[in-house]
Design a protein around this motif. Structure first.
Motif, PDB file in Angstrom:
ATOM      1  N   UNK A   8       2.611  37.891 -21.854  1.00 15.09           N
ATOM      2  CA  UNK A   8       2.978  38.305 -23.195  1.00 15.09           C
ATOM      3  C   UNK A   8       1.640  37.788 -23.988  1.00 15.09           C
ATOM      4  N   UNK A   9       1.064  38.376 -24.620  1.00 17.39           N
ATOM      5  CA  UNK A   9      -0.251  37.860 -25.465  1.00 17.39           C
ATOM      6  C   UNK A   9       0.000  38.210 -26.927  1.00 17.39           C
ATOM      7  N   UNK A  10      -0.410  37.038 -27.757  1.00 13.62           N
ATOM      8  CA  UNK A  10      -0.349  37.289 -29.189  1.00 13.62           C
ATOM      9  C   UNK A  10      -1.527  38.198 -29.687  1.00 13.62           C
ATOM     10  N   UNK A  11      -1.330  38.291 -31.255  1.00 13.07           N
ATOM     11  CA  UNK A  11      -2.439  39.303 -31.610  1.00 13.07           C
ATOM     12  C   UNK A  11      -3.845  38.765 -31.504  1.00 13.07           C
ATOM     13  N   UNK A  40       9.707  44.950 -33.642  1.00 14.21           N
ATOM     14  CA  UNK A  40       9.010  46.018 -33.867  1.00 14.21           C
ATOM     15  C   UNK A  40       7.775  45.247 -34.983  1.00 14.21           C
ATOM     16  N   UNK A  41       8.118  44.245 -35.491  1.00 14.74           N
ATOM     17  CA  UNK A  41       7.089  43.703 -36.405  1.00 14.74           C
ATOM     18  C   UNK A  41       6.060  42.879 -35.327  1.00 14.74           C
ATOM     19  N   UNK A  42       6.443  42.400 -34.277  1.00 16.13           N
ATOM     20  CA  UNK A  42       5.281  41.803 -33.548  1.00 16.13           C
ATOM     21  C   UNK A  42       4.461  42.994 -32.728  1.00 16.13           C
ATOM     22  N   UNK A  43       5.110  44.031 -32.560  1.00 16.90           N
ATOM     23  CA  UNK A  43       4.356  45.235 -31.761  1.00 16.90           C
ATOM     24  C   UNK A  43       3.441  45.602 -32.722  1.00 16.90           C
ATOM     25  N   UNK A  44       3.828  45.795 -34.256  1.00 14.27           N
ATOM     26  CA  UNK A  44       2.976  46.251 -35.267  1.00 14.27           C
ATOM     27  C   UNK A  44       1.823  45.277 -35.312  1.00 14.27           C
ATOM     28  N   UNK A  45       2.167  44.018 -35.232  1.00 16.00           N
ATOM     29  CA  UNK A  45       1.058  43.040 -35.444  1.00 16.00           C
ATOM     30  C   UNK A  45      -0.014  43.041 -34.308  1.00 16.00           C
TER      31      UNK A  45
END
Length: 68
Positions: A8-11, A40-45
Motif C-alpha cells: 500500500x503506497x501513499x500519494x 474514497x478520499x485516499x483513493x482520490x488523493x
C-alpha cells in the motif's frame, strides 16, 4: 522460490504497509484487504495498492510483515 509482496503506497510514493508471503492466495487476500480499507478520499488523493513478485527475501522491503 516466488515471494508475493502486497504493498500500500501513499500519494508521495512512500510505502505505507507491506506484507510478503509465499502463498499467492494469501497475497491476493492482503491486496484485497488493502484496497478495501482505502477510503474514497485516499483513493482520490492517489493512494495505490499493488501486488508484485520477487525471488529472494533480500528484495522484500525491510519493513514488511513476512509470512511464510
Amino acid at each position: 522460490m516466488t515471494i508475493w509482496v502486497s504493498e500500500q503506497i501513499d500519494p508521495s510514493g512512500l510505502l505505507y504497509a507491506c506484507i510478503a508471503c509465499c502463498n499467492e492466495d494469501q497475497a491476493q487476500e492482503c491486496v484485497q484487504s488493502f484496497e478495501k480499507n482505502l477510503t474514497p478520499e485516499q483513493k482520490a488523493a492517489g493512494w495505490q495498492v499493488r501486488l508484485r513478485t520477487v525471488t529472494s527475501w533480500e528484495e522484500v522491503p525491510s519493513t514488511a510483515l513476512k509470512l511464510c
